[in-house]
Scaffold this motif. Structure first.
Motif, PDB file in Angstrom:
ATOM      1  N   PRO A  31      22.675 -12.650 -19.088  1.00  0.00           N
ATOM      2  CA  PRO A  31      21.555 -13.565 -18.865  1.00  0.00           C
ATOM      3  C   PRO A  31      20.224 -12.845 -19.026  1.00  0.00           C
ATOM      4  CG  PRO A  31      23.246 -13.913 -17.203  1.00  0.00           C
ATOM      5  CD  PRO A  31      23.657 -12.695 -17.973  1.00  0.00           C
ATOM      6  N   PRO A  32      19.228 -13.488 -19.616  1.00  0.00           N
ATOM      7  CA  PRO A  32      17.957 -12.814 -19.886  1.00  0.00           C
ATOM      8  C   PRO A  32      17.136 -12.506 -18.648  1.00  0.00           C
ATOM      9  CG  PRO A  32      17.806 -15.138 -20.452  1.00  0.00           C
ATOM     10  CD  PRO A  32      19.246 -14.870 -20.130  1.00  0.00           C
ATOM     11  N   LEU A  33      17.395 -13.213 -17.549  1.00  0.00           N
ATOM     12  CA  LEU A  33      16.669 -12.975 -16.305  1.00  0.00           C
ATOM     13  C   LEU A  33      17.671 -12.655 -15.208  1.00  0.00           C
ATOM     14  CD1 LEU A  33      14.155 -15.974 -16.473  1.00  0.00           C
ATOM     15  CD2 LEU A  33      13.778 -13.625 -17.250  1.00  0.00           C
ATOM     16  N   LEU A  34      17.564 -11.469 -14.623  1.00  0.00           N
ATOM     17  CA  LEU A  34      18.502 -11.042 -13.590  1.00  0.00           C
ATOM     18  C   LEU A  34      17.756 -10.292 -12.489  1.00  0.00           C
ATOM     19  CD1 LEU A  34      21.608  -9.677 -15.568  1.00  0.00           C
ATOM     20  CD2 LEU A  34      21.609 -11.601 -13.983  1.00  0.00           C
ATOM     21  N   THR A  35      18.237 -10.453 -11.276  1.00  0.00           N
ATOM     22  CA  THR A  35      17.762  -9.686 -10.126  1.00  0.00           C
ATOM     23  C   THR A  35      18.987  -9.205  -9.362  1.00  0.00           C
ATOM     24  OG1 THR A  35      15.806 -11.098  -9.939  1.00  0.00           O
ATOM     25  CG2 THR A  35      16.342  -9.731  -8.045  1.00  0.00           C
ATOM     26  N   GLY A  36      18.958  -7.965  -8.899  1.00  0.00           N
ATOM     27  CA  GLY A  36      20.123  -7.478  -8.168  1.00  0.00           C
ATOM     28  C   GLY A  36      19.977  -6.038  -7.734  1.00  0.00           C
ATOM     29  N   SER A  37      21.118  -5.409  -7.491  1.00  0.00           N
ATOM     30  CA  SER A  37      21.160  -4.010  -7.067  1.00  0.00           C
ATOM     31  C   SER A  37      22.162  -3.261  -7.920  1.00  0.00           C
ATOM     32  CB  SER A  37      21.553  -3.904  -5.587  1.00  0.00           C
ATOM     33  OG  SER A  37      20.650  -4.606  -4.760  1.00  0.00           O
ATOM     34  N   LEU A  38      22.050  -1.939  -7.899  1.00  0.00           N
ATOM     35  CA  LEU A  38      22.975  -1.109  -8.672  1.00  0.00           C
ATOM     36  C   LEU A  38      23.067   0.273  -8.058  1.00  0.00           C
ATOM     37  CD1 LEU A  38      21.138   1.026 -10.611  1.00  0.00           C
ATOM     38  CD2 LEU A  38      20.576  -1.139 -11.695  1.00  0.00           C
ATOM     39  N   SER A  39      24.130   0.957  -8.402  1.00  0.00           N
ATOM     40  CA  SER A  39      24.290   2.365  -8.025  1.00  0.00           C
ATOM     41  C   SER A  39      24.570   3.165  -9.286  1.00  0.00           C
ATOM     42  CB  SER A  39      25.431   2.542  -7.020  1.00  0.00           C
ATOM     43  OG  SER A  39      26.683   2.181  -7.599  1.00  0.00           O
ATOM     44  N   VAL A  40      24.124   4.418  -9.284  1.00  0.00           N
ATOM     45  CA  VAL A  40      24.302   5.301 -10.436  1.00  0.00           C
ATOM     46  C   VAL A  40      24.818   6.647  -9.948  1.00  0.00           C
ATOM     47  CG1 VAL A  40      23.200   6.317 -12.476  1.00  0.00           C
ATOM     48  CG2 VAL A  40      22.305   4.193 -11.522  1.00  0.00           C
ATOM     49  N   SER A  41      25.795   7.192 -10.639  1.00  0.00           N
ATOM     50  CA  SER A  41      26.284   8.538 -10.317  1.00  0.00           C
ATOM     51  C   SER A  41      26.819   9.187 -11.581  1.00  0.00           C
ATOM     52  CB  SER A  41      27.378   8.495  -9.240  1.00  0.00           C
ATOM     53  OG  SER A  41      28.484   7.720  -9.682  1.00  0.00           O
ATOM     54  N   THR A  42      26.804  10.528 -11.596  1.00  0.00           N
ATOM     55  CA  THR A  42      27.283  11.266 -12.754  1.00  0.00           C
ATOM     56  C   THR A  42      28.493  12.107 -12.379  1.00  0.00           C
ATOM     57  OG1 THR A  42      25.692  13.035 -12.267  1.00  0.00           O
ATOM     58  CG2 THR A  42      25.037  11.381 -13.893  1.00  0.00           C
ATOM     59  N   GLN A  43      29.303  12.363 -13.380  1.00  0.00           N
ATOM     60  CA  GLN A  43      30.536  13.127 -13.180  1.00  0.00           C
ATOM     61  C   GLN A  43      30.255  14.544 -12.691  1.00  0.00           C
ATOM     62  OE1 GLN A  43      32.853  13.416 -16.766  1.00  0.00           O
ATOM     63  NE2 GLN A  43      34.570  14.447 -15.796  1.00  0.00           N
ATOM     64  N   ASN A  44      29.162  15.145 -13.150  1.00  0.00           N
ATOM     65  CA  ASN A  44      28.839  16.513 -12.734  1.00  0.00           C
ATOM     66  C   ASN A  44      28.177  16.574 -11.357  1.00  0.00           C
ATOM     67  OD1 ASN A  44      26.249  15.581 -13.207  1.00  0.00           O
ATOM     68  ND2 ASN A  44      25.888  16.851 -15.015  1.00  0.00           N
ATOM     69  N   GLU A  45      28.061  15.402 -10.703  1.00  0.00           N
ATOM     70  CA  GLU A  45      27.537  15.289  -9.345  1.00  0.00           C
ATOM     71  C   GLU A  45      26.067  15.695  -9.229  1.00  0.00           C
ATOM     72  OE1 GLU A  45      30.130  17.407  -6.733  1.00  0.00           O
ATOM     73  OE2 GLU A  45      31.803  16.013  -7.017  1.00  0.00           O
ATOM     74  N   LYS A  46      25.357  15.770 -10.338  1.00  0.00           N
ATOM     75  CA  LYS A  46      23.923  16.066 -10.278  1.00  0.00           C
ATOM     76  C   LYS A  46      23.132  14.886  -9.757  1.00  0.00           C
ATOM     77  CE  LYS A  46      23.257  19.658 -13.802  1.00  0.00           C
ATOM     78  NZ  LYS A  46      22.524  19.991 -15.063  1.00  0.00           N
ATOM     79  N   LEU A  47      23.594  13.678 -10.081  1.00  0.00           N
ATOM     80  CA  LEU A  47      22.832  12.483  -9.754  1.00  0.00           C
ATOM     81  C   LEU A  47      23.662  11.506  -8.947  1.00  0.00           C
ATOM     82  CD1 LEU A  47      20.370  10.512 -10.133  1.00  0.00           C
ATOM     83  CD2 LEU A  47      21.539   9.700 -12.194  1.00  0.00           C
ATOM     84  N   GLY A  48      23.056  10.988  -7.891  1.00  0.00           N
ATOM     85  CA  GLY A  48      23.630   9.882  -7.139  1.00  0.00           C
ATOM     86  C   GLY A  48      22.477   9.047  -6.613  1.00  0.00           C
ATOM     87  N   ALA A  49      22.458   7.745  -6.945  1.00  0.00           N
ATOM     88  CA  ALA A  49      21.292   6.941  -6.582  1.00  0.00           C
ATOM     89  C   ALA A  49      21.676   5.477  -6.403  1.00  0.00           C
ATOM     90  CB  ALA A  49      20.209   7.068  -7.650  1.00  0.00           C
TER      91      ALA A  49
END
Length: 219
Positions: A31-49
């Motif tokens: 859909p062209p218009l969206l609101t929500g939440s998300l999580s992001v993480s990397t396999q090398n464990e450098k990033l988690g957000a």
């Protein structure tokens, strides 16, 4: 003859119904218009957000409120990406300050690329009763990004093409997974996609140093 027609007709109706339901999933656009939440993480464990987002594909705008850890350092990020104008605002409401920087990447809508390959279809939750599960499709392929080619796997709902998870593999970070939740079609507050007044006098600055590989890095 009439009896034969009465016997064949129900069979035809069943076959047609099954054929319609069994159509192979096709790549789609969210859909062209969206609101929500998300999580992001990397396999090398450098990033988690974690982040809240507002997404407008019609005007090519994204707002992200993100907090997390990158290379064992915590960060908070409030950014407004205006792809039509090629600028990004980093906003700090506490200090009433705003940094305006060039946005070098082009806008890519949330979508399953047309050349994606279908991995499979599944039900998240349960298929035992109505409303107990969500039918999703998982796609895979390769994308050309930042002068390199990356692998991806993307899961979206069969009905509506709402994003569920996206995995992108790079040589630097390994697999990066983005999980979407609490998605709502539409904009909860369109004002979130307009720079605040204290950004009016912000001047364009040049990027310096490496920034966290966040969700918006892939747009």
């Amino acid at each position: 003859m009439r009896a034969l027609v009465l016997l064949v007709l129900p069979v035809l109706l069943v076959c047609l119904s099954v054929g319609c339901l069994a159509q192979k999933p096709r790549p789609c656009t969210s859909p062209p218009l969206l609101t929500g939440s998300l999580s992001v993480s990397t396999q090398n464990e450098k990033l988690g957000a974690f982040a809240k987002y507002t997404y407008d594909a019609l005007e090519q705008r994204i707002r992200l409120w993100e907090f997390g850890s990158y290379n064992n350092k915590t960060f908070h990020l409030d950014v407004l990406l205006l792809y039509k104008y090629g600028v990004m605002y980093k906003i700090n409401y506490r200090n009433q300050t705003c940094c305006k920087k060039h946005l070098h990447r082009g806008f890519h809508p949330l979508a399953v690329p047309q050349d994606a390959s279908l991995l499979g279809q599944a039900v998240l939750g349960s298929s035992s009763g109505p409303g107990q599960g969500v039918l999703v499709n998982t796609w895979t392929g390769q994308l050309h990004m930042r002068n390199t080619t990356v692998k991806y796997m993307s899961t979206v709902t069969e009905f509506g093409c709402v994003p569920v998870t996206t995995l992108v593999h790079s040589s630097r970070d390994g697999w990066m997974i983005t999980s979407f939740f609490n998605n709502v079609m539409g904009l909860s507050d369109p004002q979130h996609l307009i720079p605040p007044r204290f950004c009016d006098d912000a001047k364009l600055e040049e990027e310096e140093g490496e920034e966290p590989a966040t969700f918006y890095s892939f747009f």
